[in-house]
Design a protein around this motif. Structure first.
Motif, mmCIF file in Angstrom:
data_model
loop_
_atom_site.group_PDB
_atom_site.id
_atom_site.type_symbol
_atom_site.label_atom_id
_atom_site.label_comp_id
_atom_site.label_asym_id
_atom_site.label_seq_id
_atom_site.Cartn_x
_atom_site.Cartn_y
_atom_site.Cartn_z
ATOM 1 N N LEU A 34 45.911 50.153 34.552
ATOM 2 C CA LEU A 34 45.948 48.702 35.320
ATOM 3 C C LEU A 34 44.554 49.138 35.477
ATOM 4 O O LEU A 34 43.781 48.041 36.033
ATOM 5 C CB LEU A 34 45.938 49.055 37.343
ATOM 6 N N GLY A 35 43.521 50.154 35.589
ATOM 7 C CA GLY A 35 42.121 50.094 35.193
ATOM 8 C C GLY A 35 41.887 48.844 33.606
ATOM 9 O O GLY A 35 40.719 47.777 34.159
ATOM 10 N N PHE A 36 42.442 48.655 32.443
ATOM 11 C CA PHE A 36 41.805 48.169 31.087
ATOM 12 C C PHE A 36 42.330 46.497 31.901
ATOM 13 O O PHE A 36 41.570 46.008 32.056
ATOM 14 C CB PHE A 36 42.986 48.928 30.390
ATOM 15 N N CYS A 37 43.380 46.367 32.941
ATOM 16 C CA CYS A 37 43.784 45.335 33.853
ATOM 17 C C CYS A 37 42.855 44.441 34.217
ATOM 18 O O CYS A 37 41.979 43.786 34.187
ATOM 19 C CB CYS A 37 45.100 44.861 34.053
ATOM 20 N N ALA A 38 42.083 45.684 35.371
ATOM 21 C CA ALA A 38 41.269 45.467 36.202
ATOM 22 C C ALA A 38 39.764 44.878 35.266
ATOM 23 O O ALA A 38 39.087 43.600 35.564
ATOM 24 C CB ALA A 38 41.076 45.962 36.778
ATOM 25 N N ALA A 39 39.910 45.837 34.487
ATOM 26 C CA ALA A 39 38.157 45.047 33.721
ATOM 27 C C ALA A 39 38.316 43.731 32.446
ATOM 28 O O ALA A 39 37.667 43.194 32.726
ATOM 29 C CB ALA A 39 38.518 46.651 32.709
ATOM 30 N N GLY A 40 39.677 43.441 32.106
ATOM 31 C CA GLY A 40 40.189 42.970 31.570
ATOM 32 C C GLY A 40 39.579 41.460 32.391
ATOM 33 O O GLY A 40 38.714 40.322 32.137
ATOM 34 N N LEU A 41 39.866 41.433 33.440
ATOM 35 C CA LEU A 41 39.984 40.428 34.393
ATOM 36 C C LEU A 41 38.617 39.855 34.855
ATOM 37 O O LEU A 41 38.042 38.627 34.935
ATOM 38 C CB LEU A 41 41.008 40.671 35.552
ATOM 39 N N MET A 42 37.633 41.295 35.101
ATOM 40 C CA MET A 42 36.366 41.141 35.336
ATOM 41 C C MET A 42 35.623 40.342 34.156
ATOM 42 O O MET A 42 34.929 39.325 34.156
ATOM 43 C CB MET A 42 35.304 42.672 35.817
ATOM 44 N N THR A 43 36.266 40.893 33.214
ATOM 45 C CA THR A 43 35.562 39.962 31.630
ATOM 46 C C THR A 43 35.776 38.969 31.685
ATOM 47 O O THR A 43 34.956 38.516 31.222
ATOM 48 C CB THR A 43 35.831 41.070 30.396
ATOM 49 N N ALA A 44 36.892 38.545 31.530
ATOM 50 C CA ALA A 44 37.253 36.874 32.079
ATOM 51 C C ALA A 44 36.301 35.944 32.815
ATOM 52 O O ALA A 44 36.133 34.974 32.176
ATOM 53 C CB ALA A 44 38.696 36.260 31.877
ATOM 54 N N LEU A 45 36.179 36.250 34.277
ATOM 55 C CA LEU A 45 35.233 35.939 34.858
ATOM 56 C C LEU A 45 33.934 35.764 34.461
ATOM 57 O O LEU A 45 33.248 34.688 34.430
ATOM 58 C CB LEU A 45 34.818 36.582 36.715
ATOM 59 N N VAL A 46 33.665 36.994 33.499
ATOM 60 C CA VAL A 46 32.214 36.356 32.710
ATOM 61 C C VAL A 46 31.958 35.791 31.772
ATOM 62 O O VAL A 46 31.156 34.701 31.353
ATOM 63 C CB VAL A 46 31.610 38.510 32.375
ATOM 64 N N CYS A 47 33.151 35.228 31.188
ATOM 65 C CA CYS A 47 33.429 34.264 30.354
ATOM 66 C C CYS A 47 33.553 33.570 30.845
ATOM 67 O O CYS A 47 32.764 32.689 30.279
ATOM 68 C CB CYS A 47 34.789 34.558 29.025
#
Length: 420
Positions: A398-411
């Motif tokens: 789940l932590g990786f999913c959250a990190a992915g969402l934050m990275t997607a927002l950066v993108c």
């Protein structure tokens, strides 16, 4: 005027022919995806070597061959991609088919587990990287108007092997034995891939499908080189996003059968069914997400996939002993999410960095998936080895999913800034 008419006639022909090329690429990828049958082949090969060598050999002892075959993938994708970008996919796919077939045939001649590792992990793995990379980038070049759909269909064909090839391999093992099965599969898959390569002609750099004439003025084979891609700030959040999305899925997918047995209390048949469920919805997720991304945008669907994966992990965390339904539901959601990343990223990479050097660029981007393919299962094993329970492992995913969402927002922010 004559040049324009010739150009239009060529585009009309290729617009019709591209569907045949897509179908051939799907058949090639179905053969290349035979790597998903490794668990069946490894089990029988371990029994064979145990009997032949007089010492116990387990499927786990042969797992390094599977790991090496996956790990070497980006190398031939990048090197073969350079050839594909310049000369077209035919020679690359033929070379890949030859190595895939040869690797399996050499497995059938192997005298020890180490020989299997060299033949399968090295020869087959190199062929797989050549074939997969060339097929993906050829498909998205022929479908600039439907890159998500093309990527989804081609990667779904690759994933379909996980459903079709294992039972065929198991039947062959029962009839002719494991070593002859390696040889039969090698001859058949090698021949199909190399024959299919003959139909995979290079997509002209100025090709525009009929119906997209409004963008003809911008149809030059533009795109960043791999050096320019690495210098582009958005590359790094993109590859991190791929790593996060694939890593969370790999943690569960790689251990699904053992989790079903130890945490849910399923029997062997039910646990095997859970693996099949993941495979089916992984394949479905590739097709659905690819098509949706053409309409809704790549990032929007990728973010939705991360949310879906998080929901699936939440369901898995609440699944207790005997709760088969919740476990299957969680596997379905995780499988759909993982499939989305595999389908969307070829087109996403081409969208951001162009198609002129798409093969090399996607090979480099694919390193994020390769890292996840190694890191996900390894992290899961290490966490379990130190006594962490399944719920804690899900929390990590789940932590990786959250990190992915934050990275997607950066993108998204970086994309809007560049467009503005």
């Amino acid at each position: 005027m004559d040049d324009i008419r010739t150009m239009n006639a060529t585009d009309e022909t290729l617009t019709r022919r591209r569907w045949l090329i897509l179908a051939v690429i799907c058949l090639i990828n179905l053969c290349a995806g035979s790597i998903y049958a490794w668990s069946v082949l490894a089990s029988a090969a371990a029994a064979h070597f145990t009997a032949e060598l007089g010492t116990t050999v387990t499927p786990g002892d042969l797992s390094i061959a599977f790991g090496v075959a996956n790990a070497v993938g980006p190398i031939p994708m990048i090197l073969g991609g350079a050839v594909n970008d310049r000369f077209g996919p035919r020679a690359v796919i033929m070379g890949g088919g030859l190595l895939i077939g040869l690797g399996l045939v050499l497995c059938g001649m192997a005298a020890s587990p180490n020989s299997i590792t060299l033949a399968y992990g090295g020869c087959f793995g190199l062929g797989l990287g050549l074939t997969y990379g060339a097929c993906i980038t050829t498909a998205i070049r022929y479908f600039p108007d439907r890159r998500g759909m093309a990527g989804g269909i081609v990667t779904a064909a690759y994933g379909m092997s996980s459903v079709l090839v294992p039972p065929v391999a198991q039947r062959l093992i029962e009839v002719v034995g494991i070593m002859n099965t390696f040889m039969v599969l090698g001859c058949v898959f090698g021949a199909v891939i190399m024959t299919g390569a003959l139909a995979c002609r290079r997509c002209p750099p100025d090709f525009v499908p009929v119906g997209m004439e409004q963008v003809r003025s911008a149809r030059a084979a533009s795109g960043k080189t791999w050096r320019e891609m690495l210098a582009s700030p958005i590359f790094y959040p993109m590859i991190v996003l791929l790593l996060c999305g694939a890593l969370s899925g790999m943690m569960i997918i790689s251990q699904a059968a053992s989790i079903a047995k130890t945490s849910i209390g399923m029997g062997p048949a039910a646990a095997a069914a859970a693996v099949s469920v993941i495979a089916l919805f992984n394949m479905a997720g590739r097709m659905a997400a690819g098509m949706l991304s053409d309409r809704l945008g790549r990032l929007a669907v990728l973010m939705g996939a991360l949310v879906l994966s998080a929901c699936g992990l939440g369901v898995l965390m609440t699944a207790g002993t005997g709760d088969d339904a919740s476990f299957y539901l969680g596997c379905v959601l995780v499988g759909l999410s993982f499939g989305a990343f595999m389908a969307i990223y070829p087109g996403f990479t081409a969208d951001r960095f162009g198609t002129a050097h798409a093969s090399v660029n996607y090979g480099i981007m694919f390193c994020g998936f390769a890292a996840a393919g190694f890191g996900g299962p390894t992290l899961m094993r290490e966490m379990q080895a130190v006594g962490m329970d399944f719920e804690a492992c899900c929390m990590m995913a789940l932590g990786f999913c959250a990190a992915g969402l934050m990275t997607a927002l950066v993108c998204r922010i970086m994309m809007k800034t560049s467009e503005g």
